[in-house]
Design a protein around this motif. Structure first.
Motif, PDB file in Angstrom:
ATOM      1  N   UNK A 124       0.825  -1.210   0.000  1.00 45.66           N
ATOM      2  CA  UNK A 124       0.000   0.000   0.000  1.00 45.66           C
ATOM      3  C   UNK A 124       0.858   1.259   0.000  1.00 45.66           C
ATOM      4  N   UNK A 125       1.990   1.230   0.675  1.00 50.80           N
ATOM      5  CA  UNK A 125       2.884   2.389   0.616  1.00 50.80           C
ATOM      6  C   UNK A 125       3.497   2.526  -0.775  1.00 50.80           C
ATOM      7  N   UNK A 134      -4.383   8.483  -2.999  1.00 48.16           N
ATOM      8  CA  UNK A 134      -5.584   8.744  -2.204  1.00 48.16           C
ATOM      9  C   UNK A 134      -6.250   7.446  -1.750  1.00 48.16           C
ATOM     10  N   UNK A 135      -6.423   6.520  -2.661  1.00 54.55           N
ATOM     11  CA  UNK A 135      -7.041   5.234  -2.312  1.00 54.55           C
ATOM     12  C   UNK A 135      -6.173   4.467  -1.323  1.00 54.55           C
ATOM     13  N   UNK A 136      -4.868   4.478  -1.545  1.00 56.35           N
ATOM     14  CA  UNK A 136      -3.964   3.765  -0.633  1.00 56.35           C
ATOM     15  C   UNK A 136      -4.029   4.370   0.769  1.00 56.35           C
ATOM     16  N   UNK A 137      -4.009   5.694   0.861  1.00 55.81           N
ATOM     17  CA  UNK A 137      -4.070   6.333   2.176  1.00 55.81           C
ATOM     18  C   UNK A 137      -5.417   6.115   2.854  1.00 55.81           C
ATOM     19  N   UNK A 145      -0.679   1.160  12.253  1.00 54.51           N
ATOM     20  CA  UNK A 145      -0.606   1.599  13.642  1.00 54.51           C
ATOM     21  C   UNK A 145       0.560   2.555  13.877  1.00 54.51           C
ATOM     22  N   UNK A 146       1.421   2.694  12.895  1.00 59.94           N
ATOM     23  CA  UNK A 146       2.583   3.578  12.994  1.00 59.94           C
ATOM     24  C   UNK A 146       2.211   4.955  12.433  1.00 59.94           C
ATOM     25  N   UNK A 147       1.697   5.803  13.294  1.00 57.05           N
ATOM     26  CA  UNK A 147       1.232   7.126  12.862  1.00 57.05           C
ATOM     27  C   UNK A 147       2.371   7.987  12.320  1.00 57.05           C
ATOM     28  N   UNK A 154       2.651  10.780   4.017  1.00 57.45           N
ATOM     29  CA  UNK A 154       1.701  11.803   3.563  1.00 57.45           C
ATOM     30  C   UNK A 154       2.426  13.112   3.237  1.00 57.45           C
ATOM     31  N   UNK A 155       3.311  13.548   4.127  1.00 57.42           N
ATOM     32  CA  UNK A 155       3.984  14.832   3.909  1.00 57.42           C
ATOM     33  C   UNK A 155       4.950  14.770   2.738  1.00 57.42           C
ATOM     34  N   UNK A 156       5.704  13.682   2.621  1.00 59.76           N
ATOM     35  CA  UNK A 156       6.652  13.551   1.510  1.00 59.76           C
ATOM     36  C   UNK A 156       5.920  13.517   0.175  1.00 59.76           C
TER      37      UNK A 156
END
Length: 163
Positions: A124-125, A134-137, A145-147, A154-156
């Protein structure tokens, strides 16, 4: 032979309950058609909707389908199939066991699906980085569980898309 086909063949689909009311035996053919489709036309009549889930109510086949779809996402898929698999994965991690499955002793199918997705989370990453982010996120929000990792990606990826 493709890894997704091997993963598909690993399961005894006929021993699993399907959302359509039959055994899951017919899903092997549906998956094969989807995995081998090279056009949207070739996917007509082959869907996982109302089989793995019905209105987000999950059936016994659902957690077994997750590794097939995750493996396939790492392969060459037609765009419509890729989108279908991503949509199905989101339904599976946000759904809940159908009442008939609860009565049959499978009350935690959504947890089984989440656990199965976590096993292949790197797929997924990869999808987020090079495909439909978008779909993956949308899926990753429910399973990772690793926020810190989720926020980092997300930021990169958001910075990469900025002008």
């Amino acid at each position: 032979m493709r890894a997704s086909i091997r993963e598909l063949r690993r399961h005894d689909w006929s021993a699993l309950r399907c959302g359509c009311g039959q055994s899951g035996a017919h899903l092997a053919e549906s998956f094969s058609r989807l995995l081998n489709a090279r056009s949207t036309q070739e996917t007509i009549g082959y869907t996982l909707e109302n089989h793995l889930e019905v209105q987000s109510m999950l059936f016994e086949v659902a957690p077994h389908a997750v590794p097939v779809m995750l493996t396939a996402l790492g392969e060459d898929l037609h765009d419509s199939v890729r989108g279908h698999f991503l949509g199905m994965l989101e339904y599976l991690v946000t759904g809940e066991s159908h009442q008939s499955e609860i009565e049959a002793g499978r009350p935690d199918l959504e947890e089984e699906c989440i656990a199965a997705v976590r096993e292949g989370i790197v797929v997924l990453y990869t999808e987020a980085a090079s495909g439909d982010a978008e779909a993956a996120f949308d899926i990753l929000e429910f399973v990772d569980e690793d926020e810190d990792r989720l926020g980092y990606y997300r930021s990169v990826l958001a910075a990469r898309r900025s002008p």
